[in-house]
Design an enzyme around this catalytic site. Structure first.
Site: not given
Ligand code: 13P
Length: 341
Positions: A46, A136, A219
């Site tokens: 990772r 986030k 988002k």
């Molecule tokens: P994806 O673009 O793969 O949906 O992931 C965005 C993300 O941050 C999910 O929390």
């Protein structure tokens, strides 16, 4: 509230038609993606993968900020240089995923509520000290004939708003992520209805919790037909449905909307973002940008497969997707042929 610092971070994240690289997969999710390609599911794998992403040459031409996971924000390049220092040197703003995952919602089979509020104030202070400037939190909303429930929408919107308020108190810009899933055979119209309902509740709760709308990024999912829906709308129809829904529910005070990719192919995610920017140029009050994980990382991961000899080619694939998405922010994606891969 540290309003000046928050505005500076928002401005940096939206500058230059760039977007965000989401590389904040939790350890189980990252391991799942590695397992699918036969890559060892170890901390060192990772770390190596995240080093490949962060050290991609010229990444900051298209990427303004990257979202890390707790394990990653503490990691370093092989020579011992911390990832956060490499990002600062490259001019990439450090973000951090701070929710602790979506957990089953009691009494509501098939639905979840995202956890992580307990102790969040102290964790945010710690991440800010490490250099994070934004955070986030992802809420997950499933659709089927009976879902989502009022309880699921309310619980997730409340948690998102409390998280956002704590972030702003700590001087971190919150990315507010209510994801309506693509899984299922629902229509685009149904996704539009649910997305609008969820966004109304999220912005109501943000208001109740006194979150400063000018100092956050939304988002959301794009408005899409379910993955197994028989009718799949065109790129332009998806762009129109998505922006129309957002115009109905997202206040103009919000500076930017950075979409998740949610399982779309890299090319479709770019094409749909491009169509939104082309068709609504001058009409949308917010920047329309990207915060993709899979749609920006997957081509590079498919090349890398854990092999040191593949690093440069994988980095070129990441550069290419990042550049495509920057072009999509400008409504110029068609000019950048995917054939250039
Ligand atoms: P994806 O673009 O793969 O949906 O992931 C965005 C993300 O941050 C999910 O929390």
């Amino acid at each position: 509230m540290k309003a000046h610092a928050l505005h500076a971070t928002v401005t940096a994240l939206l500058a230059g038609d760039k977007g965000l690289l989401a590389m904040d997969e939790s350890t189980p999710t990252c391991n799942k993606r590695f397992a699918a390609l036969g890559i060892a599911q170890t901390e060192e794998s990772r770390r190596s993968w995240r080093e490949l992403l962060i050290t991609t040459p010229d990444l900051s031409n298209s990427i303004s900020g990257a979202i890390l996971y707790d394990e990653t924000i503490h990691q370093s390049r092989q020579d011992g240089t911390p990832f956060v220092k490499l990002m600062a040197d490259a001019g990439i703003v450090v973000g951090i995923k701070v929710d602790t995952g979506a957990k089953a919602l009691a009494g509501h089979p098939g639905e979840s509520v995202t956890e992580g509020l307990d102790g969040l104030r102290d964790r945010l202070t710690g991440y800010a000290a490490l250099g994070a400037r934004f955070a986030k939190w992802r809420a997950v909303i499933a659709i089927d004939a009976a879902l989502p429930s009022t309880a699921c929408i309310a619980a997730n919107a409340h948690a998102l708003a409390r998280y956002a308020a704590l972030c702003q108190e700590a001087g971190l810009v919150p990315i507010v992520e209510p994801e309506v899933l693509m899984t299922g055979d629902h229509t685009l119209q149904r996704c539009a209805e649910v997305t609008e309902q969820v966004l109304h509740e999220v912005f109501e709760q943000l208001h109740v919790q006194r979150v400063l709308l000018e100092a956050l990024l939304l988002k959301p999912n794009m408005v899409l037909p379910g993955l197994t829906c028989a009718h799949q709308e065109s790129v332009d129809e998806v762009a129109d449905a998505t922006v129309t829904t957002l115009l109905r529910a997202v206040p103009a005070a919000v500076p930017g909307i950075a979409f998740l990719s949610g399982g779309q192919s890299p090319e479709l995610a770019s094409a749909r973002l491009n169509a939104m920017n082309r068709r609504f140029k001058g009409r949308a009050p917010w920047a329309l940008t990207f915060s993709f994980a899979r749609a920006i990382q997957q081509p590079a991961l498919d090349i890398w497969r854990g092999e040191p000899g593949n690093v440069q080619q994988a980095q070129r694939a990441l550069q290419q997707r990042a550049a495509c998405n920057r072009a999509a922010r400008q409504g110029k994606y068609a000019d950048l042929a995917d054939a250039a891969d």
